[in-house]
Design a protein around this motif. Structure first.
Motif, mmCIF file in Angstrom:
data_model
loop_
_atom_site.group_PDB
_atom_site.id
_atom_site.type_symbol
_atom_site.label_atom_id
_atom_site.label_comp_id
_atom_site.label_asym_id
_atom_site.label_seq_id
_atom_site.Cartn_x
_atom_site.Cartn_y
_atom_site.Cartn_z
ATOM 1 N N ARG A 21 0.863 -1.181 0.000
ATOM 2 C CA ARG A 21 0.000 0.000 0.000
ATOM 3 C C ARG A 21 0.897 1.228 0.000
ATOM 4 N NH1 ARG A 21 -5.073 -0.807 2.241
ATOM 5 N NH2 ARG A 21 -5.554 1.213 1.347
ATOM 6 N N LYS A 23 0.795 5.666 0.040
ATOM 7 C CA LYS A 23 -0.004 6.891 0.136
ATOM 8 C C LYS A 23 0.529 7.897 -0.873
ATOM 9 C CE LYS A 23 -2.034 10.030 3.445
ATOM 10 N NZ LYS A 23 -3.394 9.776 2.906
ATOM 11 N N ASP A 46 -7.789 5.213 -3.980
ATOM 12 C CA ASP A 46 -7.337 4.816 -2.650
ATOM 13 C C ASP A 46 -8.512 4.342 -1.806
ATOM 14 O OD1 ASP A 46 -8.474 7.291 -2.597
ATOM 15 O OD2 ASP A 46 -6.966 8.197 -1.311
ATOM 16 N N TRP A 47 -8.201 3.639 -0.745
ATOM 17 C CA TRP A 47 -9.227 3.183 0.191
ATOM 18 C C TRP A 47 -8.608 3.172 1.584
ATOM 19 C CZ3 TRP A 47 -6.698 -0.229 -3.106
ATOM 20 C CH2 TRP A 47 -6.069 -1.339 -2.533
ATOM 21 N N PRO A 48 -9.453 3.091 2.607
ATOM 22 C CA PRO A 48 -8.934 3.239 3.971
ATOM 23 C C PRO A 48 -7.802 2.277 4.303
ATOM 24 C CG PRO A 48 -11.314 3.329 3.982
ATOM 25 C CD PRO A 48 -10.909 2.971 2.573
ATOM 26 N N HIS A 49 -6.820 2.814 4.982
ATOM 27 C CA HIS A 49 -5.656 2.050 5.423
ATOM 28 C C HIS A 49 -5.635 2.115 6.950
ATOM 29 C CE1 HIS A 49 -1.389 1.325 6.350
ATOM 30 N NE2 HIS A 49 -1.350 0.658 5.224
ATOM 31 N N THR A 51 -3.411 2.603 9.192
ATOM 32 C CA THR A 51 -2.635 3.650 9.869
ATOM 33 C C THR A 51 -2.403 4.899 9.031
ATOM 34 O OG1 THR A 51 -0.568 2.605 9.163
ATOM 35 C CG2 THR A 51 -1.393 2.014 11.349
ATOM 36 N N LYS A 52 -2.603 4.827 7.717
ATOM 37 C CA LYS A 52 -2.229 5.960 6.861
ATOM 38 C C LYS A 52 -3.420 6.792 6.391
ATOM 39 C CE LYS A 52 1.791 3.586 4.880
ATOM 40 N NZ LYS A 52 2.225 2.782 3.736
ATOM 41 N N GLY A 53 -4.588 6.555 6.950
ATOM 42 C CA GLY A 53 -5.756 7.259 6.440
ATOM 43 C C GLY A 53 -6.303 6.502 5.252
ATOM 44 N N THR A 54 -5.883 6.923 4.064
ATOM 45 C CA THR A 54 -6.208 6.138 2.877
ATOM 46 C C THR A 54 -4.927 5.893 2.108
ATOM 47 O OG1 THR A 54 -6.625 8.075 1.502
ATOM 48 C CG2 THR A 54 -8.529 7.128 2.649
ATOM 49 N N GLN A 72 -8.972 -1.791 -5.325
ATOM 50 C CA GLN A 72 -9.166 -2.536 -4.078
ATOM 51 C C GLN A 72 -9.671 -3.959 -4.347
ATOM 52 O OE1 GLN A 72 -11.866 -0.744 -1.261
ATOM 53 N NE2 GLN A 72 -11.284 -2.170 0.362
#
Ligand SMILES: [Zn+2]
Length: 100
Positions: A21, A23, A46-49, A51-54, A72
């Motif tokens: 992944r 960012k 992008d999609w939710p991660h 720890t990194k937001g997305t 995704q």
């Protein structure tokens, strides 16, 4: 000639495919039309991660200079490493070994 023999003859080179992944710093209004999924050609957004937001998903292939974006659905899909390797080598018989 067996299928296995053919596979070995055409993919002597050994390569590692990894998923990750990343960012990206995409600014609002930035042209992301080139960001399409390597496997399905749909927009790779992008999609939710955790720890990194997305973050975006990508595959990296040893010896291939560019990371390949994935959507995704393809990132989460069963057998996606195999599909990426098959496409990369343009060889449906490519042999995959999994290392965890
Ligand atoms: Zn996809």
């Amino acid at each position: 000639m067996t299928k296995t023999t053919k596979t070995k003859a055409t993919t002597e080179q050994e390569t590692e495919v990894r998923l990750g992944r990343v960012k990206f710093d995409i600014k609002p209004g930035e042209d992301i039309s080139a960001d399409v999924c390597y496997l399905c050609g749909k927009p790779a957004t992008d999609w939710p991660h955790p720890t990194k937001g997305t973050a975006h998903g990508f595959a990296s292939i040893t010896g291939h200079p560019k990371a390949l974006l994935l959507c995704q659905a393809c990132f989460d899909a069963e057998g996606n490493l195999h599909a990426i390797a098959r496409k990369h080598f343009n060889n449906p018989d490519v042999e995959i070994r999994y290392f965890h």
